[in-house]
Design an enzyme around this catalytic site. Sequence first.
Site, PDB file in Angstrom:
ATOM      1  N   CYS A 206     -37.624 -39.555 -64.056  1.00 29.14           N
ATOM      2  CA  CYS A 206     -36.725 -38.619 -64.755  1.00 29.14           C
ATOM      3  C   CYS A 206     -35.790 -39.316 -65.732  1.00 29.14           C
ATOM      4  CB  CYS A 206     -35.951 -37.789 -63.745  1.00 29.14           C
ATOM      5  SG  CYS A 206     -37.046 -36.831 -62.689  1.00 29.14           S
TER       6      CYS A 206
ATOM      7  N   HIS B 298     -29.871 -34.766 -67.319  1.00 33.35           N
ATOM      8  CA  HIS B 298     -31.178 -34.484 -66.734  1.00 33.35           C
ATOM      9  C   HIS B 298     -31.050 -33.217 -65.887  1.00 33.35           C
ATOM     10  CE1 HIS B 298     -34.841 -34.646 -64.605  1.00 33.35           C
ATOM     11  NE2 HIS B 298     -34.319 -35.049 -63.465  1.00 33.35           N
TER      12      HIS B 298
ATOM     13  N   ASN C 211     -37.154 -28.712 -63.059  1.00 36.35           N
ATOM     14  CA  ASN C 211     -37.071 -30.137 -63.377  1.00 36.35           C
ATOM     15  C   ASN C 211     -38.381 -30.579 -64.032  1.00 36.35           C
ATOM     16  OD1 ASN C 211     -36.965 -32.922 -63.351  1.00 36.35           O
ATOM     17  ND2 ASN C 211     -36.234 -33.095 -61.240  1.00 36.35           N
TER      18      ASN C 211
HETATM   19  N1  ACO Z   1     -37.158 -23.051 -49.217  1.00 36.98           N
HETATM   20  C1  ACO Z   1     -36.544 -22.760 -48.037  1.00 36.98           C
HETATM   21  N2  ACO Z   1     -36.067 -23.709 -47.221  1.00 36.98           N
HETATM   22  C2  ACO Z   1     -36.208 -25.005 -47.614  1.00 36.98           C
HETATM   23  C3  ACO Z   1     -36.847 -25.362 -48.815  1.00 36.98           C
HETATM   24  C4  ACO Z   1     -37.328 -24.329 -49.641  1.00 36.98           C
HETATM   25  N3  ACO Z   1     -37.945 -24.560 -50.810  1.00 36.98           N
HETATM   26  N4  ACO Z   1     -36.829 -26.707 -48.933  1.00 36.98           N
HETATM   27  C5  ACO Z   1     -36.221 -27.185 -47.829  1.00 36.98           C
HETATM   28  N5  ACO Z   1     -35.852 -26.146 -47.024  1.00 36.98           N
HETATM   29  C6  ACO Z   1     -35.154 -26.210 -45.746  1.00 36.98           C
HETATM   30  C7  ACO Z   1     -35.418 -27.497 -44.998  1.00 36.98           C
HETATM   31  O1  ACO Z   1     -36.574 -27.424 -44.218  1.00 36.98           O
HETATM   32  C8  ACO Z   1     -34.162 -27.627 -44.178  1.00 36.98           C
HETATM   33  O2  ACO Z   1     -34.270 -26.778 -43.060  1.00 36.98           O
HETATM   34  P1  ACO Z   1     -33.635 -27.201 -41.640  1.00 36.98           P
HETATM   35  O3  ACO Z   1     -32.150 -27.311 -41.897  1.00 36.98           O
HETATM   36  O4  ACO Z   1     -34.030 -26.063 -40.761  1.00 36.98           O
HETATM   37  O5  ACO Z   1     -34.258 -28.504 -41.285  1.00 36.98           O
HETATM   38  C9  ACO Z   1     -33.070 -27.055 -45.079  1.00 36.98           C
HETATM   39  O6  ACO Z   1     -33.747 -26.199 -46.012  1.00 36.98           O
HETATM   40  C10 ACO Z   1     -32.309 -28.118 -45.836  1.00 36.98           C
HETATM   41  O7  ACO Z   1     -33.262 -29.003 -46.456  1.00 36.98           O
HETATM   42  P2  ACO Z   1     -32.828 -30.154 -47.434  1.00 36.98           P
HETATM   43  O8  ACO Z   1     -34.027 -30.853 -47.998  1.00 36.98           O
HETATM   44  O9  ACO Z   1     -31.820 -31.018 -46.745  1.00 36.98           O
HETATM   45  O10 ACO Z   1     -32.127 -29.272 -48.573  1.00 36.98           O
HETATM   46  P3  ACO Z   1     -31.096 -29.694 -49.685  1.00 36.98           P
HETATM   47  O11 ACO Z   1     -29.897 -28.866 -49.586  1.00 36.98           O
HETATM   48  O12 ACO Z   1     -30.919 -31.175 -49.769  1.00 36.98           O
HETATM   49  O13 ACO Z   1     -31.838 -29.223 -51.023  1.00 36.98           O
HETATM   50  C11 ACO Z   1     -33.051 -30.219 -52.832  1.00 36.98           C
HETATM   51  C12 ACO Z   1     -33.078 -29.799 -51.370  1.00 36.98           C
HETATM   52  C13 ACO Z   1     -32.890 -28.989 -53.679  1.00 36.98           C
HETATM   53  C14 ACO Z   1     -34.361 -30.907 -53.166  1.00 36.98           C
HETATM   54  C15 ACO Z   1     -31.852 -31.171 -53.092  1.00 36.98           C
HETATM   55  O14 ACO Z   1     -31.771 -32.134 -52.081  1.00 36.98           O
HETATM   56  C16 ACO Z   1     -31.899 -31.873 -54.416  1.00 36.98           C
HETATM   57  O15 ACO Z   1     -31.794 -31.270 -55.476  1.00 36.98           O
HETATM   58  N6  ACO Z   1     -32.019 -33.217 -54.441  1.00 36.98           N
HETATM   59  C17 ACO Z   1     -31.998 -34.003 -55.657  1.00 36.98           C
HETATM   60  C18 ACO Z   1     -33.217 -33.852 -56.514  1.00 36.98           C
HETATM   61  C19 ACO Z   1     -33.137 -34.794 -57.724  1.00 36.98           C
HETATM   62  O16 ACO Z   1     -32.111 -34.927 -58.356  1.00 36.98           O
HETATM   63  N7  ACO Z   1     -34.183 -35.545 -58.015  1.00 36.98           N
HETATM   64  C20 ACO Z   1     -34.013 -36.606 -59.036  1.00 36.98           C
HETATM   65  C21 ACO Z   1     -34.946 -36.598 -60.062  1.00 36.98           C
HETATM   66  S1  ACO Z   1     -36.585 -36.315 -59.586  1.00 36.98           S
HETATM   67  C22 ACO Z   1     -37.566 -37.641 -60.123  1.00 36.98           C
HETATM   68  O17 ACO Z   1     -37.140 -38.663 -60.562  1.00 36.98           O
HETATM   69  C23 ACO Z   1     -39.021 -37.504 -59.932  1.00 36.98           C
END
Ligand code: ACO
Length: 334
Positions: free
Chosen positions: A114, A261, A291
């Site tokens: 990214c 980004h 993204n």
């Molecule tokens: N729908 C419903 N529930 C979900 C989903 C979904 N799509 N995805 C995860 N959950 C659930 C999980 O199973 C978990 O459930 P549990 O509490 O029962 O175990 C709960 O939601 C929380 O999961 P997390 O993964 O901890 O959710 P989080 O709040 O962290 O959100 C996300 C996930 C959106 C991916 C976030 O962490 C994020 O944006 N991270 C950064 C992404 C980023 O910036 N990437 C950088 C660039 S990418 C690159 O370089 C390729």
Amino acid sequence: MLSSKIAGIGKYLPANVVTNQDLTAYMETSNEWIVERTGIQERRYAHRTEETTTTMAVEAAKIAIERAGTTAEEIDFIIFATLSPDYYFPGCGVLVQRAMGMKEIGALDIRNQCSGFVYALSVADQFIKTGMYKNILVIGSEKHSFGLDFSTRGRNVSVIFGDGAGAVVIRRADESETDAPGRVLSTVMGTDGTLADVLKVPGGGSACPITPENVELHPNTIHMEGRETFKHAVTRMLEASQQALEIAGLTAADVSLVIPHQANARIISAIAERLNLPLDRVFMNLDKYGNTSAATIPVALDEANKAGRLKKGDVVLLVAFGGGFTWASSVVRW
Ligand code: ACO
């Protein structure tokens, strides 16, 4: 001293819109969860066979080249940033050179996820400053939709990514052009390889070839520890922004528009808050495209430009973070 300027910007987004609701057909998720956690409403998916990372890039490049008032023959170097190339090799830069019938110029592929576009911009800026090249085509393009795990297991990753391409022509600005719009004032880049395993496509390389035995584990798809990535994204994007501003002799208060980004609206808001900038000085379009990794910043630049948000004299801050971890920032004077 020579400097570089963004002379033309273009983008290409596939026509196929995939809403959050559409994704509920494949995995346990909901529109509410995706909107609340990420800000994303929909994304675009490329056609399975007719659109590739390269074909989308070519469409974006044609527009950028035309808007720069030049032709493909005048381009003297290509830098292509992607994490989702058409082939393991050859790289997409070479495929763009072929598709656009360009001269036998150099083509370099950048693999910084990214952060790739801002890395590419930084590399282009250096080649311009040494006087080696005059018109460099810089592209960020991704076709993520072929490499996502659409089962419930992969839902934390698959809901955030989309496909698209953006391109710019970086041109040499002569010493007399001290107020040319789009001048690159500074660039910074960083990495922390100790966190390489937090966000990666583990399979397909020499460390983990894809075999009939491991294919069930989806080694060819993106694996991400979301919370860890989130935390580092905020810290590193803030640091990189401050460094790029300092090198340019500016502070956050001078920034007219941040083009970050586009990974998560909560990450973007956290950075704006820490830079003490109101959200109306931060560009966001991830609600429409999700993204698109290396493509987010050039696509957003194009949309900001079209919306009249890049005015003469404006200080524009570009900042990105991605797998590796990698991060990069650049300050541009419009
Ligand atoms: N729908 C419903 N529930 C979900 C989903 C979904 N799509 N995805 C995860 N959950 C659930 C999980 O199973 C978990 O459930 P549990 O509490 O029962 O175990 C709960 O939601 C929380 O999961 P997390 O993964 O901890 O959710 P989080 O709040 O962290 O959100 C996300 C996930 C959106 C991916 C976030 O962490 C994020 O944006 N991270 C950064 C992404 C980023 O910036 N990437 C950088 C660039 S990418 C690159 O370089 C390729």
